[in-house]
Design a protein around this motif. Structure first.
Motif, short mmCIF file in Angstrom:
data_model
loop_
_atom_site.label_atom_id
_atom_site.label_comp_id
_atom_site.label_asym_id
_atom_site.label_seq_id
_atom_site.Cartn_x
_atom_site.Cartn_y
_atom_site.Cartn_z
N ASP A 127 6.30 -9.35 5.39
CA ASP A 127 4.98 -9.38 4.52
C ASP A 127 3.81 -9.19 5.30
O ASP A 127 3.93 -9.27 6.63
CB ASP A 127 4.68 -10.87 3.95
N GLU A 128 2.90 -8.47 4.97
CA GLU A 128 1.59 -8.22 5.72
C GLU A 128 1.18 -9.39 6.71
O GLU A 128 0.90 -10.50 6.25
CB GLU A 128 0.36 -7.63 5.01
N PHE A 129 1.22 -9.42 7.81
CA PHE A 129 0.79 -10.29 8.82
C PHE A 129 1.70 -11.66 8.52
O PHE A 129 1.09 -12.88 8.80
CB PHE A 129 -0.65 -10.35 8.98
N ALA A 130 2.74 -11.53 7.98
CA ALA A 130 3.43 -12.84 7.56
C ALA A 130 2.68 -13.64 6.60
O ALA A 130 3.12 -14.98 6.72
CB ALA A 130 3.88 -13.66 8.79
N TRP A 131 2.04 -13.38 5.73
CA TRP A 131 1.34 -14.07 4.66
C TRP A 131 1.45 -13.63 3.27
O TRP A 131 2.27 -13.71 2.62
CB TRP A 131 0.01 -14.37 4.95
N ALA A 132 0.37 -12.88 2.80
CA ALA A 132 0.35 -12.94 1.46
C ALA A 132 0.78 -11.47 0.80
O ALA A 132 1.29 -11.53 -0.41
CB ALA A 132 -1.27 -12.92 1.02
N GLU A 133 0.77 -10.15 1.40
CA GLU A 133 1.09 -9.14 0.77
C GLU A 133 2.58 -8.92 1.08
O GLU A 133 2.94 -8.71 2.05
CB GLU A 133 0.15 -8.15 1.10
N PRO A 134 3.52 -8.87 0.01
CA PRO A 134 4.82 -8.90 0.08
C PRO A 134 5.60 -7.27 0.65
O PRO A 134 4.81 -6.30 0.43
CB PRO A 134 5.54 -9.29 -1.29
N THR A 135 6.71 -7.49 1.13
CA THR A 135 7.32 -5.96 1.45
C THR A 135 7.87 -5.42 0.36
O THR A 135 7.97 -6.03 -0.98
CB THR A 135 8.36 -6.33 2.47
N ALA A 136 8.58 -4.23 0.46
CA ALA A 136 9.17 -3.87 -0.63
C ALA A 136 10.65 -4.18 -0.62
O ALA A 136 11.36 -3.56 -1.34
CB ALA A 136 9.11 -2.39 -0.51
N THR A 137 10.96 -4.98 0.24
CA THR A 137 12.50 -5.62 0.31
C THR A 137 12.97 -6.05 -0.80
O THR A 137 12.23 -6.73 -1.50
CB THR A 137 12.49 -6.43 1.54
N ARG A 138 14.15 -5.78 -1.31
CA ARG A 138 14.74 -6.37 -2.41
C ARG A 138 15.79 -7.65 -2.08
O ARG A 138 16.28 -7.59 -0.85
CB ARG A 138 15.52 -5.46 -3.23
N ASN A 139 16.17 -8.31 -3.15
CA ASN A 139 17.04 -9.55 -2.71
C ASN A 139 18.43 -8.76 -2.90
O ASN A 139 18.82 -8.49 -3.89
CB ASN A 139 16.65 -10.49 -3.73
N PRO A 140 19.43 -8.87 -1.98
CA PRO A 140 20.58 -8.45 -2.29
C PRO A 140 21.57 -9.00 -3.07
O PRO A 140 22.71 -8.68 -3.68
CB PRO A 140 21.55 -8.44 -0.59
N SER A 313 -10.81 -2.07 6.63
CA SER A 313 -10.47 -1.28 5.58
C SER A 313 -8.87 -0.89 5.23
O SER A 313 -8.24 -0.63 4.51
CB SER A 313 -11.03 0.37 5.70
N LEU A 314 -8.30 -1.26 6.42
CA LEU A 314 -6.64 -1.18 6.44
C LEU A 314 -5.94 -2.41 5.80
O LEU A 314 -4.64 -2.35 5.72
CB LEU A 314 -6.33 -0.72 7.94
N TYR A 315 -6.60 -3.53 5.96
CA TYR A 315 -5.80 -4.69 5.21
C TYR A 315 -5.83 -4.64 3.97
O TYR A 315 -6.74 -4.45 2.87
CB TYR A 315 -6.83 -5.92 5.74
N ARG A 316 -4.64 -5.31 3.20
CA ARG A 316 -4.57 -5.48 1.91
C ARG A 316 -5.11 -6.57 1.45
O ARG A 316 -5.59 -7.57 2.11
CB ARG A 316 -2.90 -5.45 1.67
N PRO A 317 -5.43 -6.46 -0.07
CA PRO A 317 -6.19 -7.45 -0.59
C PRO A 317 -6.01 -9.00 -0.51
O PRO A 317 -6.96 -9.78 -0.24
CB PRO A 317 -6.41 -7.17 -2.22
N GLY A 318 -4.82 -9.37 -0.49
CA GLY A 318 -4.43 -10.76 -0.48
C GLY A 318 -4.47 -11.40 0.88
O GLY A 318 -4.98 -12.26 1.03
N THR A 319 -4.25 -10.42 2.03
CA THR A 319 -4.76 -10.83 3.56
C THR A 319 -6.14 -10.98 3.76
O THR A 319 -6.79 -11.84 4.33
CB THR A 319 -4.15 -9.75 4.43
N VAL A 320 -6.90 -10.09 3.07
CA VAL A 320 -8.48 -9.94 3.08
C VAL A 320 -8.76 -11.40 2.62
O VAL A 320 -9.70 -12.23 3.02
CB VAL A 320 -8.94 -8.95 2.36
#
Length: 434
Positions: A127-140, A313-320
């Protein structure tokens, strides 16, 4: 033939004895990654991964021609979460910031793994900076569901059989949660026990670097090799366990609670003594959660001060939002939050002393992996232990009727990681092996 569900202990033994040839094994894993990665998306792209890994595997076999001199993790592929520096691979922290912003020497934990013969299979998504915004990874286990929080790529890669060992990070729930959701084992060490140099921090007073494997035996094997000052703990056959009852367990209901109660009953049948302790009160629990939140957000805002100023400007909203929330936490609030860690730890361990309890036992999460990518989970079952800096092991072994994994969490005393992992290995082997 590749066995994607094989234990780290068995794989390491077979590689050292040439029952699995390193180059062939690595090649099989690369083939597997190419087949499933377009859906799983747990690895950062690397243009020359195959060439690099086969070259490193060949060099390893030339350096150690005889099994008598091979190190304990000879040829074992390892996934490394993208909050941790690996020589030769960029670090992006799940963000859009230029990777050179984070450039630093390789993590000493990664260097220790390499020294014991491990091969870095690749960087795993976070997740972005290990916090709020998730990756695109799926659960196998089920691609319609989240694989969990920040260390999602590491957990998903182990669960999918791309590598038998992975390095992850946790601030609040990012090892224990993904381990539970993907059906693998996760080790969150005592805060400060495993070096965090070579890591991009989220909140330094909470951050830890830990491990994923298929089972608790694999966690114990790897930890004994790379955790500094490791002192083997004599196995305790039937330690006394305690469930933190009351408000702490309120979020666990319905099928997850029935499964947890059934697991406890199985342990009782096996001879374990299990107590229920009313801890903490609802008011105290809320205060601990508040202080933990202040500490996390306050430190996160300070870690990102210069980066956010230059690259906002490059940070995603949840991290902001998380960083802006941290700006409201003043220095005196941070001092109170840091002091609260030791007070909570003393309270928990005092309770364990008075009741002659060896380990706490509880669900890893309040339910299975949510559908979709938001939310990536809930911190209700992990915040206390993360805030107190206590070691935890998440064990697989149960599923919902829909087939989604439900994890079981063991919590040990501060600094007693050896005893915790030994207990987890014993319980998993006897009662929770899938």
């Amino acid at each position: 033939m590749l066995n994607a569900d094989a234990s780290l202990v068995d794989i390491a033994h077979d590689l050292r004895r040439d029952r699995r040839r390193v180059t062939r094994y690595v090649g099989e894993l690369l083939d597997r990654a190419e087949a499933i990665e377009p859906v799983l998306r747990c690895l950062l792209p690397e243009a020359s991964r195959r060439e690099r890994l086969l070259s490193e595997a060949g060099e390893l076999t030339r350096r150690y021609p005889s099994d008598s001199i091979r190190p304990a993790l000879y040829g074992v592929p390892v996934g490394v979460t993208d909050m941790i520096f690996v020589e030769g691979l960029p670090t992006r922290c799940g963000s859009a910031l230029p990777p050179e912003v984070f450039d630093a020497p390789e993590s000493s934990l990664v260097t220790a793994l390499r020294a014991r013969g491990a091969l870095v299979f690749g960087k795993t998504t976070v997740d972005e900076f290990a916090w709020a915004e998730p990756t695109a990874t799926r659960n196998p286990v089920n691609v319609e569901h989240t694989p969990g929080g920040a260390s999602a790529g590491a957990a998903a890669g182990v669960a999918a059989g791309l590598f038998p060992l992975a390095v992850g990070v946790q601030t609040n729930r990012s090892i224990i949660g993904p381990a539970a959701f993907t059906g693998v084992a996760g080790y969150k060490p005592t805060h400060g026990r495993v070096p965090t140099d070579g890591m991009v921090y989220c909140a330094p007073s909470l951050d830890v670097v830990g491990l994923f494997a298929q089972d608790a035996a694999g966690l114990l094997h790897a930890a004994s090799l790379v955790v500094p000052d490791w002192t083997p703990s004599p196995p305790s056959d039937l330690p006394r366990l305690a469930v933190p009852d009351g408000a702490y367990l309120d979020p666990v209901s319905g099928e997850p609670r029935r499964v947890f109660d059934a697991q406890l009953e199985s342990l009782r049948w096996a001879g374990y003594e299990i107590e229920y302790e009313l801890f903490p009160s609802r008011e105290d629990l809320a205060e601990h959660y508040r202080l933990a939140g202040d500490l996390l957000h306050g430190e996160m805002a300070r870690v990102h001060g210069a980066w956010f100023r230059d690259w906002a400007s490059l940070y995603r909203p949840g991290t902001v939002r998380a960083i802006e929330k941290g700006w409201d936490v003043k220095e005196e609030g941070l001092v109170r939050a840091r002091d609260g860690r030791e007070a909570l730890r003393d309270e928990i361990q005092g309770l364990m002393d008075r009741a002659a309890i060896d380990f706490m036992i509880c669900p890893s999460s309040n339910g299975p992996a949510p559908r979709g990518d938001r939310p990536t989970g809930y911190g209700a079952m992990t915040t206390l232990w993360s805030y107190a800096g206590m070691p935890c092991v998440g064990l697989p072994g149960a599923t919902t009727e829909a087939g989604l994994p439900l994890g079981l969490q063991l919590v040990g005393r501060h600094g007693k990681d050896e005893a915790l992992l030994e207990c987890a290995r014993f319980i998993h082997r006897k009662l929770l092996v899938r």
